[in-house]
Design a protein around this motif. Sequence first.
Motif, short mmCIF file in Angstrom:
data_model
loop_
_atom_site.label_atom_id
_atom_site.label_comp_id
_atom_site.label_asym_id
_atom_site.label_seq_id
_atom_site.Cartn_x
_atom_site.Cartn_y
_atom_site.Cartn_z
N VAL A 1 -51.84 34.15 -7.14
CA VAL A 1 -52.67 33.76 -8.28
C VAL A 1 -52.40 32.29 -8.57
O VAL A 1 -51.25 31.88 -8.75
N VAL A 2 -53.45 31.48 -8.62
CA VAL A 2 -53.31 30.06 -8.91
C VAL A 2 -53.93 29.81 -10.28
O VAL A 2 -55.15 29.84 -10.44
N LEU A 3 -53.09 29.57 -11.27
CA LEU A 3 -53.55 29.34 -12.63
C LEU A 3 -53.88 27.87 -12.82
O LEU A 3 -53.07 27.00 -12.52
N GLY A 4 -55.07 27.59 -13.36
CA GLY A 4 -55.49 26.20 -13.48
C GLY A 4 -55.64 25.59 -12.10
O GLY A 4 -55.12 24.52 -11.82
N ALA A 5 -56.38 26.28 -11.23
CA ALA A 5 -56.39 25.94 -9.80
C ALA A 5 -56.92 24.55 -9.50
O ALA A 5 -56.49 23.92 -8.53
N GLY A 6 -57.86 24.06 -10.30
CA GLY A 6 -58.41 22.74 -10.01
C GLY A 6 -58.92 22.66 -8.59
O GLY A 6 -59.69 23.49 -8.13
N LEU A 7 -58.44 21.66 -7.85
CA LEU A 7 -58.84 21.47 -6.45
C LEU A 7 -57.75 21.92 -5.49
O LEU A 7 -57.65 21.41 -4.37
N ASP A 8 -56.94 22.89 -5.90
CA ASP A 8 -55.96 23.48 -5.00
C ASP A 8 -56.66 24.00 -3.74
O ASP A 8 -57.74 24.59 -3.82
N ARG B 1 -56.77 26.57 3.53
CA ARG B 1 -55.91 26.10 4.61
C ARG B 1 -55.17 27.24 5.29
O ARG B 1 -54.82 27.14 6.47
N ALA B 2 -54.89 28.31 4.56
CA ALA B 2 -54.00 29.36 5.05
C ALA B 2 -54.76 30.38 5.89
O ALA B 2 -55.95 30.61 5.69
N SER B 3 -54.03 30.99 6.79
CA SER B 3 -54.61 32.08 7.61
C SER B 3 -53.60 33.23 7.69
O SER B 3 -53.40 33.81 8.74
N ASP B 4 -52.95 33.50 6.54
CA ASP B 4 -51.86 34.48 6.52
C ASP B 4 -52.26 35.82 5.91
O ASP B 4 -51.42 36.69 5.71
N GLY B 5 -53.54 35.99 5.58
CA GLY B 5 -53.99 37.25 5.02
C GLY B 5 -53.69 37.44 3.55
O GLY B 5 -53.96 38.51 3.00
N ARG C 1 -54.33 37.30 -0.28
CA ARG C 1 -55.52 37.27 -1.15
C ARG C 1 -55.25 36.28 -2.28
O ARG C 1 -54.26 36.41 -3.01
N VAL C 2 -56.11 35.30 -2.43
CA VAL C 2 -55.90 34.23 -3.41
C VAL C 2 -56.89 34.40 -4.56
O VAL C 2 -58.10 34.55 -4.35
N PHE C 3 -56.37 34.33 -5.78
CA PHE C 3 -57.17 34.42 -7.00
C PHE C 3 -57.02 33.09 -7.75
O PHE C 3 -55.94 32.76 -8.21
N GLU C 4 -58.11 32.35 -7.85
CA GLU C 4 -58.08 31.07 -8.52
C GLU C 4 -58.60 31.23 -9.95
O GLU C 4 -59.74 31.66 -10.16
N ALA D 1 -61.53 32.43 -1.70
CA ALA D 1 -60.74 32.86 -2.85
C ALA D 1 -61.62 33.67 -3.78
O ALA D 1 -62.86 33.59 -3.73
N ALA D 2 -60.98 34.46 -4.63
CA ALA D 2 -61.68 35.11 -5.73
C ALA D 2 -61.60 34.16 -6.93
O ALA D 2 -60.50 33.72 -7.30
N TYR D 3 -62.73 33.83 -7.53
CA TYR D 3 -62.78 32.87 -8.62
C TYR D 3 -62.81 33.62 -9.95
O TYR D 3 -63.75 34.36 -10.23
N VAL D 4 -61.78 33.41 -10.76
CA VAL D 4 -61.63 34.11 -12.03
C VAL D 4 -61.79 33.10 -13.16
O VAL D 4 -60.87 32.32 -13.43
#
Length: 274
Positions: free
Chosen positions: A87-94, A99-103, A105-108, A131-134
């Motif tokens: 989970v990336v809080l305040g994702a901005g332009l993260d 870039r990743a290919s590790d499987g 699941r990213v929630f921005e 990513a899933a955009y929250v």
Amino acid sequence: MTDTATISRTALMAAAARAAHLIVDGEPHVFVDSLAGALLGEQAEELLQYHRLHGEHPVLAGARAQVVCRGRYAEDTLRGSGYEQYVVLGAGLDSYAYRASDGVRVFEVDRAATQRYKRNALRTAGIPEAAAYVPADFERDDLLEGLVAHGFDPRRPAVVGWLGVTMYLTEAAIERTVAAVARLGAGTILVLDHMVPEADRDAAGQAYVEAVGPVNAQHGEPWLSFLSPAGLAALLARHGMRAEHTNQHEILGERTDALRPSNLAWITRGTLAP
């Protein structure tokens, strides 16, 4: 055309600093964000030129040191955890999700306007969404409710990255967000950076605050909270998390380029007890 009014100025500055690190700083690079420049879109040349021309200026070098240290620590923590939710809080332009290919699941999590800007930047650059955009407002919205609505599994642990955000929030909003993270799966790890109070800063850190703070406030993004490592550890403990701290000195070590550690922003990792 992209509308820069829809995205935080500091999100652009942080992405520019990550991109510039690969251009103006020497090897070994502390943190490699190969997509930061692409996400800057039409702003890239202007923003990167400042670093090219004035890369040794303490403010620009200090900005690069801050973003590469926190990015490195957060992504090292994620890789070391073996967890499959980030989970990336305040994702901005993260750009981790792209870039990743590790499987994983990213929630921005960010303001809806910022997410619209970013998704447009991704399309323009030909980068597939990954990513899933929250959409959320840290001062108002229920974080867990928003995550679950976008496919997050609250029964499983996650790494939560909260980088470059806490200084712009009230302490009440910070505690509310920590409380929300504490409702995630046992073993969840929260990684955040935080500016320390004046008494904990060195001369370089204080000079950065005096130079950049008024500019940020003038652009409508004032720094609101300064958290000491001890104060933050106590806050995390109230919500069942054990705190570990690190700083730029430990991550950067001795370098021959313009990157110099300062006591300005520390990085704290809070682990939710199983």
